[in-house]
Scaffold this active site. Sequence first.
Site, PDB file in Angstrom:
ATOM      1  N   HIS A 192       9.202  -8.997   1.044  1.00 39.00           N
ATOM      2  CA  HIS A 192       8.834  -7.911  -0.053  1.00 39.00           C
ATOM      3  C   HIS A 192       9.730  -8.266  -1.274  1.00 39.00           C
ATOM      4  CE1 HIS A 192       7.904  -4.763   3.119  1.00 39.00           C
ATOM      5  NE2 HIS A 192       8.588  -5.734   3.954  1.00 39.00           N
ATOM      6  N   GLN A 233      10.388  -4.561  11.202  1.00 37.12           N
ATOM      7  CA  GLN A 233       9.194  -5.302  11.063  1.00 37.12           C
ATOM      8  C   GLN A 233       8.055  -4.550  11.656  1.00 37.12           C
ATOM      9  OE1 GLN A 233       9.348  -9.387  11.973  1.00 37.12           O
ATOM     10  NE2 GLN A 233       7.238  -9.758  11.112  1.00 37.12           N
ATOM     11  N   ILE A 242       0.573  -1.178  -0.091  1.00 38.15           N
ATOM     12  CA  ILE A 242      -0.012   0.054   0.155  1.00 38.15           C
ATOM     13  C   ILE A 242       0.996   1.407  -0.121  1.00 38.15           C
ATOM     14  CG2 ILE A 242      -0.141   0.370   2.531  1.00 38.15           C
ATOM     15  CD1 ILE A 242      -3.154   0.487   2.045  1.00 38.15           C
ATOM     16  N   HIS A 273       6.248 -12.288   6.168  1.00 39.08           N
ATOM     17  CA  HIS A 273       6.345 -11.802   4.938  1.00 39.08           C
ATOM     18  C   HIS A 273       7.469 -11.419   4.073  1.00 39.08           C
ATOM     19  CE1 HIS A 273       5.775  -8.088   7.141  1.00 39.08           C
ATOM     20  NE2 HIS A 273       6.324  -7.486   6.004  1.00 39.08           N
TER      21      HIS A 273
END
Length: 148
Positions: free
Chosen positions: A136, A128, A65, A134
């Site tokens: 990137h 983090q 986002i 996750h």
Amino acid sequence: MSRLQWKSLRSRVERTRHQYEPGYRSLDQKEWLKMHKTVFDKILSGDLPADRVYEDDSVFAFRDINPQAPVHVLVIPKTKFARFTEISSRPAEETGRFFSAVSKVATFLNLDSSGYRVVINNGRDGGQAVEYFHAHILAGRKLTWPPG
Ligand code: AMP
């Protein structure tokens, strides 16, 4: 997250939890984080929208986002765990499947010839922000080294 952020997040959630779970006991940080729904849990369950780029049985990939490069995609495993640190105690097959999927996503995004960077932030000093493991994928410009 900082101690202060942790305390405020936890007290916010615990306040509401007590209203519908009278027998609720206080959990330690590890147990609590396991139960707490992060934005990525909500994206995976469909409770929050996401700009999906790829999905298979084990991973979900979507655009960040707040992109830090022209291409900035996040890849999350469908089986949740919070941090990279935990990988050493998880099945090697699951880890292999995850990294293989990250590579597949980059290929799917046509990044193989131009190149890209895979980043995993772990814990406070690693920067983090979301306690759901996750990776990137960053690409689309010449990335600098060392990272900040
Ligand atoms: P990290 O700092 O490694 O935990 O990265 C978390 C990333 O999640 C950041 O780059 C955020 O911009 C991104 N992020 C947070 N909320 C959302 C969201 N709802 N959709 C997509 N990306 C998000």
